[in-house]
Design a protein around this motif. Structure first.
Motif, PDB file in Angstrom:
ATOM      1  N   ALA A   1       0.822  -1.216   0.000  1.00  0.00           N
ATOM      2  CA  ALA A   1       0.000   0.000   0.000  1.00  0.00           C
ATOM      3  C   ALA A   1       0.851   1.259   0.000  1.00  0.00           C
ATOM      4  CB  ALA A   1      -0.944  -0.006   1.198  1.00  0.00           C
ATOM      5  N   ILE A   2       2.061   1.191   0.540  1.00  0.00           N
ATOM      6  CA  ILE A   2       2.890   2.401   0.658  1.00  0.00           C
ATOM      7  C   ILE A   2       4.071   2.403  -0.304  1.00  0.00           C
ATOM      8  CG2 ILE A   2       2.267   2.910   3.041  1.00  0.00           C
ATOM      9  CD1 ILE A   2       4.707   1.447   3.965  1.00  0.00           C
ATOM     10  N   SER A   3       4.233   1.329  -1.086  1.00  0.00           N
ATOM     11  CA  SER A   3       5.334   1.322  -2.052  1.00  0.00           C
ATOM     12  C   SER A   3       4.981   2.206  -3.243  1.00  0.00           C
ATOM     13  CB  SER A   3       5.639  -0.101  -2.515  1.00  0.00           C
ATOM     14  OG  SER A   3       4.569  -0.625  -3.279  1.00  0.00           O
ATOM     15  N   LYS A   4       5.986   2.740  -3.866  1.00  0.00           N
ATOM     16  CA  LYS A   4       5.770   3.662  -4.973  1.00  0.00           C
ATOM     17  C   LYS A   4       5.433   2.931  -6.270  1.00  0.00           C
ATOM     18  CE  LYS A   4       8.850   6.987  -2.806  1.00  0.00           C
ATOM     19  NZ  LYS A   4      10.178   7.649  -2.838  1.00  0.00           N
ATOM     20  N   GLU A   5       5.922   1.705  -6.417  1.00  0.00           N
ATOM     21  CA  GLU A   5       5.609   0.907  -7.595  1.00  0.00           C
ATOM     22  C   GLU A   5       5.330  -0.523  -7.156  1.00  0.00           C
ATOM     23  OE1 GLU A   5       8.401   1.150 -10.799  1.00  0.00           O
ATOM     24  OE2 GLU A   5       8.636   3.325 -10.595  1.00  0.00           O
ATOM     25  N   LYS A   6       4.268  -1.105  -7.737  1.00  0.00           N
ATOM     26  CA  LYS A   6       3.863  -2.462  -7.378  1.00  0.00           C
ATOM     27  C   LYS A   6       3.864  -3.334  -8.629  1.00  0.00           C
ATOM     28  CE  LYS A   6       0.679  -0.266  -4.125  1.00  0.00           C
ATOM     29  NZ  LYS A   6       1.100   1.082  -4.543  1.00  0.00           N
ATOM     30  N   TYR A   7       4.373  -4.557  -8.471  1.00  0.00           N
ATOM     31  CA  TYR A   7       4.454  -5.483  -9.594  1.00  0.00           C
ATOM     32  C   TYR A   7       3.857  -6.832  -9.202  1.00  0.00           C
ATOM     33  CZ  TYR A   7       7.749  -2.186 -11.667  1.00  0.00           C
ATOM     34  OH  TYR A   7       8.329  -1.056 -12.184  1.00  0.00           O
ATOM     35  N   LEU A   8       3.268  -7.499 -10.185  1.00  0.00           N
ATOM     36  CA  LEU A   8       2.747  -8.856 -10.010  1.00  0.00           C
ATOM     37  C   LEU A   8       3.558  -9.804 -10.867  1.00  0.00           C
ATOM     38  CD1 LEU A   8       0.575 -10.932  -9.097  1.00  0.00           C
ATOM     39  CD2 LEU A   8      -0.725 -10.257 -11.150  1.00  0.00           C
ATOM     40  N   LEU A   9       4.050 -10.873 -10.242  1.00  0.00           N
ATOM     41  CA  LEU A   9       4.753 -11.926 -10.978  1.00  0.00           C
ATOM     42  C   LEU A   9       3.803 -13.101 -11.128  1.00  0.00           C
ATOM     43  CD1 LEU A   9       7.421 -12.628 -12.301  1.00  0.00           C
ATOM     44  CD2 LEU A   9       8.217 -13.530 -10.114  1.00  0.00           C
ATOM     45  N   LYS A  10       3.420 -13.373 -12.374  1.00  0.00           N
ATOM     46  CA  LYS A  10       2.432 -14.422 -12.654  1.00  0.00           C
ATOM     47  C   LYS A  10       2.680 -14.970 -14.049  1.00  0.00           C
ATOM     48  CE  LYS A  10      -2.588 -15.148 -12.959  1.00  0.00           C
ATOM     49  NZ  LYS A  10      -3.925 -14.485 -12.883  1.00  0.00           N
ATOM     50  N   ASP A  11       2.597 -16.288 -14.183  1.00  0.00           N
ATOM     51  CA  ASP A  11       2.776 -16.941 -15.486  1.00  0.00           C
ATOM     52  C   ASP A  11       4.081 -16.517 -16.151  1.00  0.00           C
ATOM     53  OD1 ASP A  11       0.294 -18.188 -15.168  1.00  0.00           O
ATOM     54  OD2 ASP A  11      -0.778 -16.539 -16.153  1.00  0.00           O
ATOM     55  N   TYR A  12       5.146 -16.483 -15.359  1.00  0.00           N
ATOM     56  CA  TYR A  12       6.517 -16.172 -15.806  1.00  0.00           C
ATOM     57  C   TYR A  12       6.721 -14.710 -16.179  1.00  0.00           C
ATOM     58  CZ  TYR A  12       5.714 -21.156 -16.850  1.00  0.00           C
ATOM     59  OH  TYR A  12       5.321 -22.478 -16.804  1.00  0.00           O
ATOM     60  N   GLN A  13       5.665 -13.879 -16.048  1.00  0.00           N
ATOM     61  CA  GLN A  13       5.731 -12.493 -16.484  1.00  0.00           C
ATOM     62  C   GLN A  13       5.641 -11.545 -15.294  1.00  0.00           C
ATOM     63  OE1 GLN A  13       5.979 -11.486 -19.776  1.00  0.00           O
ATOM     64  NE2 GLN A  13       5.924 -13.564 -20.595  1.00  0.00           N
ATOM     65  N   LEU A  14       6.304 -10.383 -15.415  1.00  0.00           N
ATOM     66  CA  LEU A  14       6.247  -9.332 -14.399  1.00  0.00           C
ATOM     67  C   LEU A  14       5.431  -8.172 -14.962  1.00  0.00           C
ATOM     68  CD1 LEU A  14       7.401  -8.618 -11.548  1.00  0.00           C
ATOM     69  CD2 LEU A  14       9.189  -7.331 -12.759  1.00  0.00           C
ATOM     70  N   THR A  15       4.345  -7.828 -14.252  1.00  0.00           N
ATOM     71  CA  THR A  15       3.431  -6.787 -14.716  1.00  0.00           C
ATOM     72  C   THR A  15       3.309  -5.699 -13.667  1.00  0.00           C
ATOM     73  OG1 THR A  15       2.140  -8.441 -15.922  1.00  0.00           O
ATOM     74  CG2 THR A  15       1.111  -6.295 -15.576  1.00  0.00           C
ATOM     75  N   ARG A  16       3.458  -4.445 -14.076  1.00  0.00           N
ATOM     76  CA  ARG A  16       3.269  -3.342 -13.145  1.00  0.00           C
ATOM     77  C   ARG A  16       1.773  -3.128 -12.897  1.00  0.00           C
ATOM     78  NH1 ARG A  16       5.981   2.749 -13.152  1.00  0.00           N
ATOM     79  NH2 ARG A  16       4.771   3.496 -11.367  1.00  0.00           N
ATOM     80  N   LEU A  17       1.404  -2.944 -11.618  1.00  0.00           N
ATOM     81  CA  LEU A  17      -0.006  -2.873 -11.248  1.00  0.00           C
ATOM     82  C   LEU A  17      -0.525  -1.457 -11.072  1.00  0.00           C
ATOM     83  CD1 LEU A  17      -0.099  -5.718  -8.572  1.00  0.00           C
ATOM     84  CD2 LEU A  17      -0.868  -5.841 -10.956  1.00  0.00           C
ATOM     85  N   ASP A  18       0.349  -0.490 -10.853  1.00  0.00           N
ATOM     86  CA  ASP A  18      -0.125   0.838 -10.446  1.00  0.00           C
ATOM     87  C   ASP A  18       0.034   1.888 -11.535  1.00  0.00           C
ATOM     88  OD1 ASP A  18       2.612   0.603 -10.281  1.00  0.00           O
ATOM     89  OD2 ASP A  18       2.836   1.922  -8.571  1.00  0.00           O
ATOM     90  N   GLN A  19      -0.009   1.479 -12.786  1.00  0.00           N
ATOM     91  CA  GLN A  19       0.110   2.450 -13.872  1.00  0.00           C
ATOM     92  C   GLN A  19      -1.261   3.012 -14.225  1.00  0.00           C
ATOM     93  OE1 GLN A  19       2.301  -0.052 -16.735  1.00  0.00           O
ATOM     94  NE2 GLN A  19       3.972   1.410 -16.571  1.00  0.00           N
TER      95      GLN A  19
END
Length: 224
Positions: free
Chosen positions: A206-224
């Motif tokens: 909740a307090i990080s400036k950038e959040k990423y999800l690692l799923k299905d071998y891929q890294l996706t930014r969540l907070d764009q």
């Protein structure tokens, strides 16, 4: 500081090639705070190990301060990691037969910092983290929160520019976890230490400036 370009990692098991990460691109600059979430077994720890240069990618490029890892010998990769990166783990990884002070001084064993300054630097960091009075104790008599403070102290002993934390609050109760989060946030905001935290703790994401999800071998930014 660290850049990943289309990085993939797989492992050979018998005759099979097992993919873990696929075409990951990621950048960490000075003073940034990023979190990575994902289910167990999705490759989060592997990604941290790649970022730190502990393992090599199967393909893709990793750059440290603009220089490709392909131009680094193992010695220089190790040197970069030693001078720039501190690690904090979920399970503390303290040596039970060493005192708290001895535990946090271990990373200095091969450092360029003058040995006459080792002990004082260790004491200063223990004081900063509120566990100075535990300096001569052994880990087995400390609480989980105190042991995690020791682990953070060990990560800080060489004044790293980056801290990689793998579930740093995973074994802590809520109150203690909040204390550890405050310590890490203070390092980021006041000392400009870059943070990458792998976590399931929503208070951290909740307090990080950038959040990423690692799923299905891929890294996706969540907070764009």
């Amino acid at each position: 500081m660290i850049e990943l370009f289309d990085v993939s990692k797989s492992y050979q098991f018998a005759k099979d090639n097992i993919p873990v990460l696929n075409n990951i691109s990621f950048k960490l600059h000075e003073g940034e705070f990023k979190t990575i979430i994902g289910k167990s077994g999705t490759g989060k720890t592997t990604l941290l190990s790649l970022i730190a240069g502990l393992i090599k990618p199967s393909s893709g490029i990793i750059k440290y301060n603009g220089v490709s890892h392909q131009r680094f010998t193992d010695y220089y990769t190790s040197k970069f990691r030693s001078q720039n990166i501190g690690f904090v783990f979920q399970h503390f990884n303290l040596i039970p037969y060493h005192t708290i002070l001895e535990n946090i001084l271990i990373p200095l064993k091969f450092s360029s910092i003058s040995r006459k300054h080792h002990k004082q630097r260790g004491l200063d960091i223990l004081n900063l983290l509120g566990i100075y009075e535990k300096k001569n104790h052994f880990p087995n008599i400390l609480s989980g929160g105190q042991m995690q403070r020791v682990a953070i102290a060990r990560a800080l002993i060489k004044d790293p520019k980056i801290i990689l934390a793998d579930e740093p609050t995973g074994n802590l109760d809520d109150s203690t976890a909040e204390d550890i989060i405050k310590i890490l946030i203070n390092l980021n905001q006041n000392q400009k230490v870059s943070l990458i935290i792998v976590t399931h703790d929503h208070k951290i994401t909740a307090i990080s400036k950038e959040k990423y999800l690692l799923k299905d071998y891929q890294l996706t930014r969540l907070d764009q």
